[in-house]
Scaffold this motif. Structure first.
Motif, mmCIF file in Angstrom:
data_model
loop_
_atom_site.group_PDB
_atom_site.id
_atom_site.type_symbol
_atom_site.label_atom_id
_atom_site.label_comp_id
_atom_site.label_asym_id
_atom_site.label_seq_id
_atom_site.Cartn_x
_atom_site.Cartn_y
_atom_site.Cartn_z
ATOM 1 N N GLU A 255 0.813 -1.212 0.000
ATOM 2 C CA GLU A 255 0.000 0.000 0.000
ATOM 3 C C GLU A 255 0.854 1.274 0.000
ATOM 4 O O GLU A 255 0.337 2.353 -0.244
ATOM 5 N N LYS A 256 2.144 1.130 0.245
ATOM 6 C CA LYS A 256 3.057 2.272 0.139
ATOM 7 C C LYS A 256 3.492 2.470 -1.317
ATOM 8 O O LYS A 256 4.137 3.461 -1.633
ATOM 9 N N GLY A 257 3.148 1.519 -2.179
ATOM 10 C CA GLY A 257 3.509 1.586 -3.592
ATOM 11 C C GLY A 257 4.566 0.565 -3.956
ATOM 12 O O GLY A 257 5.243 0.012 -3.096
ATOM 13 N N PHE A 258 4.668 0.299 -5.248
ATOM 14 C CA PHE A 258 5.638 -0.655 -5.770
ATOM 15 C C PHE A 258 6.777 0.112 -6.421
ATOM 16 O O PHE A 258 6.663 1.290 -6.717
ATOM 17 N N SER A 259 7.849 -0.598 -6.720
ATOM 18 C CA SER A 259 8.885 -0.077 -7.609
ATOM 19 C C SER A 259 8.516 -0.561 -9.006
ATOM 20 O O SER A 259 8.357 -1.756 -9.235
ATOM 21 N N ILE A 260 8.334 0.359 -9.919
ATOM 22 C CA ILE A 260 7.980 0.023 -11.298
ATOM 23 C C ILE A 260 9.212 0.239 -12.162
ATOM 24 O O ILE A 260 9.741 1.353 -12.228
ATOM 25 N N VAL A 261 9.703 -0.826 -12.791
ATOM 26 C CA VAL A 261 10.892 -0.745 -13.640
ATOM 27 C C VAL A 261 10.459 -0.756 -15.105
ATOM 28 O O VAL A 261 9.648 -1.572 -15.521
ATOM 29 N N ILE A 262 10.992 0.208 -15.858
ATOM 30 C CA ILE A 262 10.621 0.375 -17.265
ATOM 31 C C ILE A 262 11.886 0.521 -18.107
ATOM 32 O O ILE A 262 12.533 1.568 -18.080
ATOM 33 N N PRO A 263 12.258 -0.510 -18.858
ATOM 34 C CA PRO A 263 13.357 -0.338 -19.803
ATOM 35 C C PRO A 263 12.814 0.310 -21.083
ATOM 36 O O PRO A 263 11.671 0.057 -21.478
ATOM 37 N N THR A 264 13.619 1.169 -21.708
ATOM 38 C CA THR A 264 13.143 1.817 -22.933
ATOM 39 C C THR A 264 14.292 2.001 -23.913
ATOM 40 O O THR A 264 15.454 2.127 -23.514
ATOM 41 N N TRP A 265 13.945 2.015 -25.189
ATOM 42 C CA TRP A 265 14.918 2.272 -26.241
ATOM 43 C C TRP A 265 14.241 3.108 -27.328
ATOM 44 O O TRP A 265 13.410 2.602 -28.079
ATOM 45 N N ASN A 266 14.539 4.394 -27.350
ATOM 46 C CA ASN A 266 14.045 5.317 -28.377
ATOM 47 C C ASN A 266 12.533 5.212 -28.599
ATOM 48 O O ASN A 266 12.064 5.089 -29.733
ATOM 49 N N ASN A 267 11.811 5.251 -27.518
ATOM 50 C CA ASN A 267 10.357 5.130 -27.566
ATOM 51 C C ASN A 267 9.732 6.259 -26.747
ATOM 52 O O ASN A 267 8.792 6.041 -25.986
ATOM 53 N N ASP A 268 10.257 7.479 -26.891
ATOM 54 C CA ASP A 268 9.904 8.587 -26.013
ATOM 55 C C ASP A 268 8.414 8.916 -25.958
ATOM 56 O O ASP A 268 7.881 9.178 -24.883
ATOM 57 N N LYS A 269 7.720 8.869 -27.069
ATOM 58 C CA LYS A 269 6.294 9.225 -27.059
ATOM 59 C C LYS A 269 5.473 8.213 -26.263
ATOM 60 O O LYS A 269 4.593 8.586 -25.484
ATOM 61 N N TYR A 270 5.785 6.936 -26.427
ATOM 62 C CA TYR A 270 5.077 5.909 -25.655
ATOM 63 C C TYR A 270 5.505 5.943 -24.189
ATOM 64 O O TYR A 270 4.688 5.748 -23.290
ATOM 65 N N LEU A 271 6.785 6.176 -23.928
ATOM 66 C CA LEU A 271 7.261 6.283 -22.552
ATOM 67 C C LEU A 271 6.538 7.408 -21.823
ATOM 68 O O LEU A 271 6.122 7.250 -20.674
ATOM 69 N N ASP A 272 6.363 8.533 -22.491
ATOM 70 C CA ASP A 272 5.652 9.672 -21.910
ATOM 71 C C ASP A 272 4.234 9.265 -21.508
ATOM 72 O O ASP A 272 3.802 9.523 -20.382
ATOM 73 N N MET A 273 3.526 8.606 -22.411
ATOM 74 C CA MET A 273 2.155 8.161 -22.093
ATOM 75 C C MET A 273 2.158 7.105 -21.001
ATOM 76 O O MET A 273 1.299 7.116 -20.115
ATOM 77 N N CYS A 274 3.118 6.193 -21.041
ATOM 78 C CA CYS A 274 3.213 5.133 -20.033
ATOM 79 C C CYS A 274 3.324 5.730 -18.637
ATOM 80 O O CYS A 274 2.585 5.354 -17.722
ATOM 81 N N ILE A 275 4.232 6.687 -18.464
ATOM 82 C CA ILE A 275 4.423 7.319 -17.153
ATOM 83 C C ILE A 275 3.189 8.125 -16.764
ATOM 84 O O ILE A 275 2.749 8.078 -15.608
ATOM 85 N N GLU A 276 2.612 8.846 -17.712
ATOM 86 C CA GLU A 276 1.389 9.608 -17.428
ATOM 87 C C GLU A 276 0.283 8.693 -16.922
ATOM 88 O O GLU A 276 -0.406 9.016 -15.951
ATOM 89 N N TYR A 277 0.078 7.559 -17.575
ATOM 90 C CA TYR A 277 -0.980 6.631 -17.179
ATOM 91 C C TYR A 277 -0.700 6.017 -15.815
ATOM 92 O O TYR A 277 -1.628 5.807 -15.030
ATOM 93 N N ILE A 278 0.556 5.722 -15.515
ATOM 94 C CA ILE A 278 0.888 5.194 -14.191
ATOM 95 C C ILE A 278 0.504 6.224 -13.125
ATOM 96 O O ILE A 278 -0.157 5.898 -12.137
ATOM 97 N N LYS A 279 0.895 7.461 -13.345
ATOM 98 C CA LYS A 279 0.603 8.505 -12.355
ATOM 99 C C LYS A 279 -0.890 8.813 -12.264
ATOM 100 O O LYS A 279 -1.418 9.024 -11.177
ATOM 101 N N LYS A 280 -1.566 8.795 -13.395
ATOM 102 C CA LYS A 280 -2.995 9.132 -13.433
ATOM 103 C C LYS A 280 -3.875 7.998 -12.891
ATOM 104 O O LYS A 280 -4.883 8.265 -12.236
ATOM 105 N N ASN A 281 -3.506 6.767 -13.143
ATOM 106 C CA ASN A 281 -4.378 5.632 -12.832
ATOM 107 C C ASN A 281 -3.937 4.797 -11.637
ATOM 108 O O ASN A 281 -4.421 3.685 -11.453
ATOM 109 N N SER A 282 -3.037 5.306 -10.836
ATOM 110 C CA SER A 282 -2.566 4.572 -9.658
ATOM 111 C C SER A 282 -3.147 5.169 -8.386
ATOM 112 O O SER A 282 -3.190 6.388 -8.217
#
Length: 122
Positions: free
Chosen positions: A11-38
């Motif tokens: 309940e204190k939260g998880f560690s979310i690990v995200i590897p990425t390679w030149n996928n900035d637009k999707y990474l941006d949405m991924c992080i936004e959705y984590i913050k918005k929907n958590s």
């Protein structure tokens, strides 16, 4: 750690690990959705796998921790490197092009409360 103690830690939260390679637009949405929907305040860790796009700026924009590699070392190296720096009781691996939906983290915590063990075996 008992299941009750583990549940409290989740309940204190998880560690979310995200590897990425030149996928900035999707990474941006991924992080936004984590913050918005958590419901919980998760630690987000990103591995920049030889990125030459704006992924670093995306991490800085969202104020998330990141590791930067000059060359692409692969997903496994990225996940393992980030996992060593995780500070929460549980680690969740998320691809940079995944979008989490509302309730995603509450369902994990709910499941962990009813589970008799946190270890799966074959």
């Amino acid at each position: 750690m008992t299941n009750s103690e583990y549940h409290n830690e989740l309940e204190k939260g998880f560690s979310i690990v995200i590897p990425t390679w030149n996928n900035d637009k999707y990474l941006d949405m991924c992080i936004e959705y984590i913050k918005k929907n958590s419901k919980y305040n998760h630690e987000i860790l990103v591995f920049l796998n030889g990125c030459t796009d704006d992924s670093k700026q995306i991490c800085e924009k969202h104020n998330v921790a990141y590791m930067d590699s000059e060359e692409n070392q692969g997903i496994c190296v990225g996940v393992n490197a980030l996992s060593k720096h995780a500070n929460r009781a549980a680690i969740s691996y998320v691809n940079d092009d995944m979008l989490v939906m509302p309730g995603w983290d509450t369902n994990i915590v709910k499941f962990s409360s009813s589970a008799t063990s946190r270890t799966l075996s074959a």
